[in-house]
Structures are given as structure tokens and as C-alpha cells.
Design an enzyme around this catalytic site. Structure first.
Site, short mmCIF file in Angstrom:
data_model
loop_
_atom_site.label_atom_id
_atom_site.label_comp_id
_atom_site.label_asym_id
_atom_site.label_seq_id
_atom_site.Cartn_x
_atom_site.Cartn_y
_atom_site.Cartn_z
N CYS B 95 22.22 18.57 -30.08
CA CYS B 95 21.45 17.87 -31.11
C CYS B 95 21.83 18.38 -32.50
CB CYS B 95 19.94 18.03 -30.83
SG CYS B 95 18.95 16.82 -31.73
N HIS B 233 19.04 16.50 -24.76
CA HIS B 233 18.55 17.86 -24.56
C HIS B 233 18.50 18.24 -23.08
CE1 HIS B 233 17.56 18.66 -28.72
NE2 HIS B 233 17.08 17.43 -28.80
N GLU B 235 18.48 21.07 -21.99
CA GLU B 235 17.65 22.29 -21.88
C GLU B 235 16.18 21.95 -21.68
OE1 GLU B 235 18.72 20.92 -24.59
OE2 GLU B 235 17.72 21.59 -26.42
#
Lengths: 952, 264
Positions: B95, B233, B235
Site C-alpha cells: 500500500c 493488504h 497482512e
């Protein structure tokens, strides 16, 4: 000499927005629009330097081009039929872009300089100058924080003023009543005559007149915003039947004490760690952590500058949570606006259009929360004409802290330390301004009360305070909110007394007089009490996190507030008078029950059309176009998020979060809300009961333990000095008390925003109940979408003929009727539901709220893209249609696998649990009353109605 | 010894903590380090096996996403970073980290550069991440198809889609011209594309391609394959309970495992 750089890019989206919005603002001739970002740089740069600056910081070479010119040469010429509007911030308004550019230029080795940023809009079409000015005022520029010019704008570099030590002595002792009131009004003190008398009497006995610093300090410390005079007032309350007969007459010694706190004290669960004494409420989470939760309103600022108002609203509530030493981990927002299609020509003078307010507020909430890295996970959006002049912006924040890490006692000789943003003239009189009614002149008078936020500075504060807390570097902490330093320092020094030097406050620009420095509500500041030997370590941390720090003075132990400027005493007051001198207000309240009216529901054949209208109603329809502008995933802890189902577009009842740093166990927490001003119009007592039930049932529906839920109250009301407004407020508070006890849920924090009137018209009295509840196991959470064809559908709870304030009544234009009441032993019902969820018996669960059973069924079909086949047994004395759309409290729909139905039915043997039918794979919602079909609709039609795009 | 991972923190970065957790679960040893500590010499890039630039709004993104952090990298750490990349250590930008790598010219490396001006001259960038076609920030879950034949060899370990959220306002991947896109493709630099839930191409259609990116590109790598950037994302989807509505097995964790295990 100065340089002007114009950077042009396509900016399709903003152009689209302007072209599509212009007709709503009364301008139809606009055909095309081009936008450029404009940067004014106060120093002369060489062509090579400008190229380098543009390449590194200003221009995207793939999508943009730039031109530059040395001022004062002419700006780019306007085309033959084109008008150009240029918009820039007013001097002193926070401009983060300019600040970052100055820093970036230093990094590039360019000479130090001032920067002003602006936007240039070139408009084409069949336009007159008057059109363009109208467009500038209504859409492109907000006078409160910006100014515009047709053609080239002239940059105003810096604030050209000298430091000032001017302190005025206000001759108060000899003033008569009229003069005292005039003084209160002219200085925006918002103090009434009794309060002015009290101040005058103090100074008469002290044998001197007050300084302006003292008078302003007293006004803000005693403001509605800071001490909640109305909620502490002694109230003579009369409740009458519509016939005039007295039902109840009572003297109430403080609404807060008698109803809100009283409920908390009676319930007082062991897991409640702090209620009402700190900036936020605190409950236990796990063996090592507590959770903090606070909800604030930022209504007046958002009415005038929607982006900045909402922006700083989030910023403020986040600082409340930092102010209990917690790390903020989630945000919530509940918004109330005027109708988005309100005719422009009917809009009263001085108001921004509800569309512009909504767009600005949503952008402001998103901007701040997203940049702080907070997931905005729960909220609501309501539309009602009553909010035309006073939009409501409720901002919430939850945080986490190690148990016992919040320190609250400054010690003698501790230093008064300010952290964070610099102080400017911004936000003066915010505390007293929010305690006054808006009029069409307010924008002019109170422009300085509105600001733009700076989330990145606040992010630094979050990191720094967490590090300072863990290193034990402070003894007390509070945020700098309404009233600025005077409130924060005055409050923290309440027991010990403080001595501070205003010259040590870091200023954005010179020229502020002492009372302005002391009262400024500049954002992103915290005050902490630091032991002298911890200052060096704190300063190191502040440098690492790039947070500015200043030491203003120390805690003395003499019980006085002593404020100096250049070592000259400019205020000297005993803390006892400042904090305890305010006389208790006496107010009169009267509530009269509405006369009964006929509420027979007309016989309607087309329930299907009615359901589709409900789904498309702005208060029911999907809020996806708003909610997706908020990051609801950051921190990786979102378990139940705003939307659910295979297409991720069905509505969730509440959010469930798992805090980072606690993944070693399975516990999480839920955030939910209850709000229904339409019920309040019928019965404010029922509104409070209903809001508490809604917040509770939403939290329980996703998996929260009903015995571990705490709630917050936020009242937004009209002018409480008028007996009818206050009478309704008393009834709502009585409802809060009864409701909290019925559900055994304590209030842990709350806030009131009063005087929400515009030119004498009050908003509908609005109570928001926000809930935070513990979810024992995030793996057993339940979402609202139907999961599988063949599963059974049950309705839990009794349906009564409670249509007062319902969506059905609104659509059929029926007034009055019975409002939803307190269900019978609701806590027992929610405990059983929680057991069923824990045992894995519930596949989907959804609460019944606006639009009752009909809308809830439709939403479960929409989320799951599955059908349902349901038979409604009409409740006693009700038509099938009324049964389908009644809004009785305490009801939820459950989806249960066929094999689990015996276990579920035996669990709920003591409760009203009705088997309605089953989930179907044919993508149609069908309901029957006995053998009689009531409605039959394809799920696609439900989706289409519910997903009409509000912001489009 | 577990591979060590430097997670760079700068003012406004906010997805560093969950990125650290993902690295930990994937077998790495992450350390979140503030850029000021690197500038002060308390830590150095060459002490680590991998560099991760996490999501957020560095310096508020006031001058465009990642622009000022990119300037920091080029001003203070150009040599250290160049050495880090050239010796083949891994760099992951997510990002805002991806935006920073692109704005600094580190991604896609030589493909982005006009040789006339020399390395990392931002004014000659040929790829960019610009504002979403919707014009505003948007948060939603997307499906990513890893390019298993990309030059980044660890991507070959990803045998299923990854499902995870996007949350950005400037994630619209665009190129200066068709030749740049062709070069990215021919050199195997396309790492991830947005696809539909069944794995078929998004073909630019919202919301499958959430931001209007050219050729549905969600992530790219440099021609050596050791620098990777992506907008979504991974994560935020490292355990199944985070993605109750996602098909089983499409965890973002697998990207971290693939990268970190390749360091072993």
C-alpha cells in the site's frame, strides 16, 4: 518576488463530482471543468530548482503537467468563455500540504520560504459571472475557512503581526444587570445573569476587577460544554396527561446524578473500572488489559465547515481516549443529516445544503480515522428534515490499555508539559460557542471556532504517549479540548494549583494576546504532568516521534491558578472558586403526553411495494457508498465488519474486534449503537428504552455476552431553558435509568450537546446509545446473512401493536400511536440467545429495527443472496401488515440448522420463539398470513431497492 | 536463525504492527524501526535480511501518496538502499510502501527510468499509482491472482488466490505508455492481478478491480524479482477468523511465508 506553480492533471473524479453536484446547487449551464493545484512560494527559485522541486514533490510525471511563473505576472489567461475560480485557505487555517512542502523543500536543500496552496477551477459553459460566484460560494469554497477570487488569487504569506502582551481589565464590579448580560453576550461568554452575579460578587469581595484572562477562564470552565450545567441543574418537573391532569411532579437534583449515574451505581459490576470521572469510560477486557470507550459530538462546527468539523470531531474523541492512557484502536460514527434531495430554493439563509454537509462530514470522518490507522467499524446514518439547520455528528473511539497503567494524580513540583500541535487563534470560544444556538449570523461570528484537523500530528501523539506511559514518564494526563489550555491545565491542577507561563507556549504565528493563547482550542495537543527527572527521557522520545514539547510551569500545592505572561501575573484565582463557585442552575421542565389519535392502518393489498419503499428509504437503504470510504480493516482485528455475506454487502448488526497484542486468547469485543429519533417524537421515554434495547440486541446478535455490556449516552437536544424541551429530556433520562436497570448495563460515559436549534427550531430530541461488550470467543461470532437453503427461521420475542414512530407510520403518514415498550425480562432472553450462539446453534442472527420483521427478513436474504419462505401468524389485535412492520423491542431473527431445532426450542422453552419457515434456494422472499400470500419478491429486487446509491 | 526483517516506521505509517505479526507467523524476526533511528545510525539496513515498507499515510500523503517518504529514502539512504537491493535482499512494499517504492523509482527499477537523467530521478518515472477512478478512498475485499511465472521466484509457491482487503485512495496503477506495460509483462514484473472470486479476469470491472488499475495490476516486482510492491493488504488476512466471508485457504499469510522461507 515569488513563484507560482500550476499543476494540472485529469482529476476525473472531482470534475465529475462538480458537474453532477452543480445542478443540485442551482447551476445548470456548466459543461466542463478543469482543475489545477496551485502552489505559491515566497522565495525566488531558479528554473533548475523549480524543475527539481516539481519532479520530487509536486508533479506526477505520468498523469500531470506543470507551468510556473514569477509573480506578480499575469496568471494563465482565461479562455474566451471560461471563468476561473481560485480558492485558498484563509491565513491561519491549518494547511498540512503547505507545511509538508516547506519541510520537503528543506530536504531538497532549497532556500527557506513560505508556501500557500490553492486550487484553480476553470469552468466552461453557458455561465454568467453571477453563476460562477454562486458555484464558488456553494460548492468550491467554504467562507468559514477559505476565500476565493474570480481569476488569479493573491497569496497571503505568513501572519504579519507582532507579539502582544495586551491584557484588559474588565470593569465588572459596578455593572448593572443589563450591562452584565451585554458583556456576556458581546464577549461570547454564554453566562446567564446568576452566573455573572456570582462572578461580580467574587471580585467585589476580592476588591478588584477581573482580567480578560480570568473572565474568559471562568466562562469556559463554567460553560455548558465543560460542566454540563443542564444535567447538573435542579429541575422542577411536571408530567401531565393530555387532559392536563398531573401524572408526576418532582424536583430533580441533577439529571446526571439522579438517573444516569444512579443506574451505574445500582448496577456497579466488578468489571467496571472507571465511569464518568475520566475522559473516557473504562471496563475490564482480559487479565492484562482494559478497554476504554468514549463518544463525542461535533455538531456546531460540522454545520459550518463539514469536513473540518467532522475531522476535528474524530480528532477530539481520539484524544479523550489517549487521555485515559489508552491506545486508540477503533472509531465509530453516527451521522444525522437533512434530506439529501431538499429543494435548494427552500433552504433557509445561511445554511449549507444537506448534500454538501453530508459529503464534507463523510470525507472528514474518513480522512482523520483512515490517516490515524483506526478502523471505523460501526455507525449509522439518519436523514430527517429536523436536522437541516443542525446536522449531528457523533464520533466514537475505543482504546486499549494495560490494567493499572492510567495515572491520574499530579504531584507537587511536577512540570506542566504540552505535547503536540502548535497554538493559534483557531478554535477560540469553541466551548462557549457550542453552548449557544445557531442563527444565520453564526457562521460569521464563530468562524474562528472551526478548524481543520492534522491527523498525522495526532498519530505522533498516540505513539509518544504510549511510549511515555510504558516508561512511566507522567503522573497525570488530559487532552486539550474545549477551552484549550485553560480547561486542561485548570482541571489537572484542581487539587494542587498550578503556576504557568504563557510565553512558553509554542505558537503557530505571533500576535496572540494572552487570553487567546490560554483559551485557544488548536487541535492535537495533550497536557501531561511530568516529574522533573523524567523530562529528559520524555524529550528524547518526543524528538524520535517528531512531536513538539513545551514546559509551561509546575504544580504548586497552593491551590491557586496562577497564569503569567512574560512573568507578569495575568490571572490569579483560587481553584475552589473556579471549579466549585458555579451556582447550580434552576430550571423548569414540563412534559405533556400527546392526545391519543386514531392509528388504524388502511387496508393495503400491496405489501411488496411497501417493503421495497422501506428498503429504499434513506434511513434503511445500504450505506455502502459512505462506509467504504472508511478503512474498516486496519489493525487486522475486524472479525465482524460493517458488511457481511458472500458479496460482502449485507448489513451487520454490530462490529466485533480482536485487539492486536491479545491474539494469545480468543476474547474480542463488540461495538454497537441504538438510535431512533422518530420514536422520540412520539415518546422520549420510549426512545431511551428502545435505544438501549437496540444497542444491546445488536451486540448480543453478533456474540457479545449480555452480562458484560456497558453503554454510553449522548444526548443532542434543543434549548433546555425552554420547559417543553427540557421536559422531554427528563422523560428520556427517566427511560435511560429504567432501561439500564432492566438490562443491568451500566452507563460508563456520556455527553450532551444542547442548544441544537436553528432560528428557534429545535432538532428532534436525539439520544444515541453506544454499547461496548465482551465477546468470549471470536470464533463463535454470528453474522446476519442467511447461510444455507433448508435452514429454519425463528422469530424470538413478542410482536405488539407498537407502531408509534415506526417506518410504517411514516410512509403511511400516520401520527401518534404506541411507541415500542420495554420487553418482559429482556435480559433473560438475551442471556439465552447468548447461550445458543455460544453452543453453535445459530447460523445467522439479525435484529428487528426500522421496518420490523419485513425489513429484517429482506436484509438477511440480501446478505446471503438466498430466499426465504415464511408464514406470519398475525399477532393479537393486529393485521398481517402491521405484524410484518411493527417495531416492538427485544426481537431477533435466528437461522438454525434443522438438526439443531430441538435443542434451540428447548433452550427457549420459557420465551416467545416462533418458527416462521425456512431459507430457500430459489432467491425469492415469500410470506404468507395463514394460506393468504402477503408478498412474493425476487431477492434481486430487494437488492436493487436496498442498494440505491445515496451519494451518487 | 530466523530471517530478520526491518519494518520501516515513519510519521503516519499505521499498518506496521499487523505487518510485524504476519512476519512473525510466517517465521521471520521483525523489528519495527523508526526512520529517525536509521538516520541517527542506531540501526542500519545491512543488519537485516528483508525490508518491509508498511501501509499508512506517510507524512499525511499531503503531497501525493508516498511522495515525501520517497524523498526521504532518496535523500538519506540512497546508497544503503541501492546496496541492499543489488545484493539480492528482499524488499516488500504494501500500500503506502508500494506507493513509496514507485515514487522513489525503486520499483520497477531500471524499467521506470529514463537513462538520460540517471537512476531514481523521479521526474522521469514511467509508472505511477494515482487516485482511484472512483475518486475517493475505498475499503473492500478483493481477490488476487499471483503470477507464478513472474521473475520473483517465491511467487511460484502461491498455488491459490489470495483474498484480502484493499484500503486506499491512490492505488490506481498507470503507465506512461504501452511500451512500459509491455516491458513490465515481458520481463515478468507483473506480480499480482485483481481477479473475480472464481479466478477469472476482472477486466477492469468494479468492484473486482477496485481502483481502475491498468491491466488489473495489483502488484509488481523489479526485473531482479527481489523488490515487490502491492496495494492490497495480505497482512490483514493471516488467520481464517479474519476472513469469515472469504473462501477457505486464501490467506495472505502465504505471501509472507513464501518470501521469508526463500531467505532461509
Amino acid at each position: 518576488m515569488a513563484i507560482r506553480i500550476d499543476v494540472s492533471g485529469p482529476r476525473h473524479a472531482r470534475v465529475r463530482e462538480i458537474l453532477s453536484a452543480a445542478p443540485h446547487f442551482g447551476i445548470s449551464g456548466i459543461r466542463a471543468c478543469r482543475i489545477a493545484r496551485v502552489f505559491f512560494i515566497s522565495e525566488d527559485l531558479t528554473a533548475v530548482e523549480i524543475e527539481r522541486l516539481c519532479a520530487a514533490l509536486l508533479v506526477d510525471p505520468v498523469t500531470e503537467t506543470f507551468t510556473w511563473t514569477a509573480l506578480p505576472r499575469e496568471p494563465p489567461p482565461n479562455g474566451p468563455h471560461a471563468f476561473a475560480v481560485e480558492v485558498a485557505f484563509r491565513p491561519g487555517v491549518t494547511d498540512v500540504t503547505a507545511r509538508e512542502l516547506v519541510k520537503g523543500m528543506a530536504e531538497l536543500g532549497l532556500p527557506p520560504c513560505d508556501v500557500v496552496t490553492a486550487h484553480r477551477y476553470e469552468l466552461d459553459g453557458n455561465l454568467t459571472e453571477a453563476d460562477v460566484r454562486l458555484l464558488a460560494r456553494r460548492l468550491l469554497c467554504n467562507d468559514t475557512v477559505e476565500h476565493y477570487s474570480l481569476g488569479a488569487i493573491t497569496p497571503q504569506f505568513g501572519m504579519q503581526s507582532a507579539a502582544s502582551d495586551r491584557v484588559e481589565i474588565v470593569a465588572l464590579r459596578k455593572q448593572d444587570d443589563d450591562a452584565l448580560l451585554a458583556l456576556s453576550r458581546d464577549r461570547l461568554l454564554s453566562l446567564d445573569l446568576a452566573e455573572m452575579h456570582c462572578i461580580r460578587d467574587y471580585y467585589r469581595s476580592a476588591g478588584r476587577d477581573p482580567s480578560d484572562v480570568e473572565l474568559e477562564t471562568l466562562a469556559q470552565t463554567w460553560s455548558e460544554h465543560c460542566v454540563h450545567k443542564t444535567f447538573r441543574a435542579r429541575i422542577d418537573f411536571t408530567w401531565r396527561a393530555h387532559t392536563g391532569a398531573v401524572i408526576q411532579r418532582a424536583e430533580i437534583n441533577g439529571l446526571l446524578r439522579q438517573y444516569i449515574r444512579a443506574a451505574t451505581e445500582e448496577i456497579s459490576p466488578s468489571w467496571l473500572h472507571s465511569a464518568f470521572v475520566d475522559d473516557a469510560g473504562i471496563i475490564a477486557f482480559d487479565d492484562a488489559h482494559d478497554l476504554a470507550f468514549k463518544v463525542e459530538t461535533h455538531n456546531h462546527p460540522s454545520a459550518l465547515e463539514p469536513f473540518g468539523g467532522a475531522n476535528t470531531g474524530i480528532g477530539g474523541v481520539v484524544r479523550d481516549v489517549i487521555g485515559v492512557s489508552a491506545r486508540p484502536i477503533a472509531a465509530t460514527d453516527v451521522l444525522c443529516f437533512g434530506p439529501q434531495d431538499y429543494p435548494y430554493e427552500q433552504l433557509p439563509e445561511g445554511l449549507l445544503h444537506p448534500r454538501r454537509i453530508a459529503a464534507g462530514v463523510v470525507a472528514g470522518v474518513g480522512d482523520y480515522g483512515n490517516k490515524l490507522g483506526l478502523p471505523t467499524v460501526n455507525g449509522a446514518v439518519l436523514y430527517d428534515e429536523g436536522y437541516l439547520g443542525n446536522p449531528l455528528v457523533f464520533c466514537g473511539c475505543a482504546g486499549i490499555l494495560p490494567i493499572g497503567s492510567h495515572r491520574t494524580e499530579p504531584q507537587i513540583d511536577d512540570l506542566v508539559v504540552v505535547l503536540g500541535g502548535r497554538t493559534g487563534r483557531d478554535g477560540l470560544h469553541g466551548a462557549t460557542f457550542s453552548s449557544a444556538e445557531l442563527t444565520h449570523q453564526t457562521a460569521e461570528m464563530a468562524g474562528s471556532a472551526v478548524q481543520i484537523g492534522d491527523p498525522i500530528t495526532e498519530k505522533g501523539l498516540i505513539e509518544l504517549i504510549e511510549a511515555a506511559r510504558d516508561a512511566g514518564l507522567y503522573h497525570a494526563i488530559t487532552d486539550c479540548g474545549a477551552g484549550g489550555l485553560s480547561s486542561a491545565v485548570g482541571e489537572m491542577g484542581r487539587e494542587l494549583g498550578v503556576d504557568v507561563e504563557l510565553q512558553h507556549v509554542l505558537l503557530k504565528y505571533p500576535g496572540l494576546v494572552p487570553w487567546e493563547i490560554w483559551l485557544s482550542e488548536a487541535q492535537e495537543r495533550m497536557v501531561i504532568a511530568v516529574p522533573p527527572d523524567a523530562l529528559e527521557r520524555l524529550s528524547e522520545l518526543a524528538r524520535l516521534w517528531e512531536v513538539e514539547l513545551s514546559v509551561l510551569g509546575r504544580f504548586t500545592g497552593d491551590g491557586r491558578l496562577c497564569v503569567r505572561y512574560a512573568n507578569r501575573v495575568v490571572a490569579d484565582l483560587p481553584m475552589s472558586f473556579l471549579h466549585d463557585g458555579l451556582p447550580q442552575r434552576r430550571l423548569r421542565a414540563e412534559y405533556v403526553d400527546p392526545a391519543p389519535s386514531s392509528t388504524a392502518t388502511p387496508h393495503l393489498r400491496d405489501a411488496a411495494a411497501l417493503l421495497l419503499r422501506m428498503l429504499a428509504h434513506p434511513n434503511v437503504a445500504s450505506k455502502e457508498s459512505i462506509v467504504r470510504r472508511y478503512d474498516h480493516e486496519v489493525r487486522g482485528g475486524s472479525i465482524v465488519r460493517p458488511f457481511t455475506g458472500p458479496q460482502r454487502d449485507g448489513p451487520s448488526d454490530a462490529a466485533v474486534l480482536k485487539p492486536l497484542g491479545t491474539w494469545e486468547h480468543n476474547r474480542g469485543f463488540a461495538l454497537s449503537a441504538g438510535i431512533n429519533p422518530a420514536i422520540g417524537r412520539v415518546d422520549p421515554y420510549a426512545m431511551a428504552i428502545s435505544a438501549i434495547d437496540e444497542a444491546m440486541r445488536n451486540a448480543v446478535a453478533v456474540g457479545a455476552d449480555p452480562d458484560r455490556i456497558a453503554i454510553l449516552d449522548n444526548f443532542c437536544w434543543g434549548n433546555p431553558t425552554l420547559p417543553d424541551r427540557l421536559g422531554a429530556l427528563v422523560r428520556a433520562c427517566q427511560g435511560c435509568y429504567e432501561g439500564a436497570l432492566a438490562y443491568r448495563t451500566p452507563f460508563i460515559s456520556g455527553k450532551d450537546s444542547l442548544f441544537n436549534e436553528y432560528n428557534g427550531q429545535p432538532i428532534p430530541g436525539t439520544l444515541l446509545i453506544s454499547a461496548i461488550g465482551i465477546v468470549p470467543d471470536i470464533h463463535s461470532c454470528v453474522t446476519s446473512n442467511f447461510k444455507a437453503a433448508g435452514n429454519r427461521i425463528y422469530l424470538l420475542g413478542e410482536t405488539k401493536r407498537e407502531l408509534g414512530g415506526s417506518l410504517l407510520h411514516e410512509l403511511l403518514e400516520i401520527a401518534g400511536g404506541d411507541a415500542p415498550s420495554l420487553p418482559d425480562n429482556p435480559l433473560n432472553r438475551y442471556r439465552l440467545l447468548h447461550q445458543a450462539i455460544q453452543q453453535g446453534l445459530v447460523q445467522a442472527c439479525h435484529d428487528l429495527s426500522e421496518g420490523g420483521l419485513g425489513v429484517a427478513l429482506a436484509e438477511m436474504c440480501i446478505g446471503g443472496r438466498l430466499g426465504a419462505s415464511v408464514v406470519i401468524a398475525a399477532a393479537e389485535g393486529m393485521t398481517p401488515l402491521e405484524t410484518l412492520f411493527a417495531e416492538s423491542n427485544g426481537r431477533l431473527l435466528l437461522e438454525v440448522a434443522p438438526a439443531d431445532t430441538p435443542a434451540l426450542e428447548s433452550l427457549f422453552a420459557s420465551e416467545t420463539l416462533i418458527a416462521l419457515g425456512e431459507v430457500t434456494g430459489d432467491s425469492r422472499l415469500r410470506t404468507w398470513a395463514g394460506q393468504e400470500p402477503v408478498l412474493d419478491l425476487p431477492v434481486d429486487d430487494l437488492v436493487a431497492a436496498w442498494q440505491r446509491d445515496l451519494l451518487a | 536463525m530466523k530471517p530478520s526483517i526491518l519494518i520501516l516506521h515513519a510519521s503516519g505509517i499505521n499498518r506496521d504492527q499487523e505487518a510485524a505479526r504476519a512476519c512473525e507467523l510466517a517465521g521471520g524476526r521483525p523489528e519495527i524501526v523508526h526512520i529517525n533511528r536509521l538516520r541517527a545510525g542506531e540501526r542500519a539496513f545491512d543488519q537485516y535480511d528483508m525490508l518491509l515498507l508498511a501501509g499508512g499515510f506517510s507524512y499525511g500523503d499531503a503531497l501525493g501518496a508516498g511522495t515525501r517518504l520517497a524523498l526521504d529514502l532518496n535523500t538519506y539512504f540512497q546508497d544503503q538502499l541501492q546496496e541492499f537491493v543489488e545484493c539480492g535482499k528482499l524488499v516488500l512494499g504494501i500500500c503506502n510502501g508500494f506507493q513509496t517504492l514507485v515514487k522513489s523509482g525503486i520499483l520497477p527499477g531500471r524499467l521506470a527510468q529514463d537513462t538520460e537523467h540517471g537512476a531514481n530521478y523521479a521526474g522521469t518515472r514511467r509508472v505511477t499509482l494515482t487516485e482511484n477512478d472512483l475518486g475517493s478512498f475505498e475499503c473492500r475485499w478483493v481477490n488476487l491472482l499471483p503470477n507464478r511465472s513472474a521473475v520473483a521466484g517465491y511467487l511460484a509457491k502461491l498455488d491459490d488466490l489470495i483474498t484480502c482487503p484493499v484500503a486506499h485512495g491512490e492505488g490506481n496503477f498507470q503507465v506512461k505508455d504501452k511500451a512500459t506495460l509491455a516491458a513490465l509483462e515481458s520481463e515478468g514484473c507483473i506480480a499480482f492481478r485483481y481477479v473475480r472470486a472464481d479466478g477469472s479476469p476482472a477486466d477492469g470491472e468494479r468492484p473486482h478491480n477496485p481502483n481502475g488499475s491498468a491491466a488489473d495490476i495489483a502488484g509488481i516486482c523489479n526485473p531482479a524479482g527481489n523488490v515487490l510492491g502491492l496495494m492490497p493488504h495480505p497482512e490483514d488476512h493471516i488467520v481464517p477468523v479474519q476472513g469469515v466471508d472469504a473462501p477457505a485457504g486464501r490467506l495472505g499469510l502465504r505471501l509472507f511465508e513464501a518470501m521469508i522461507s526463500s531467505l532461509g
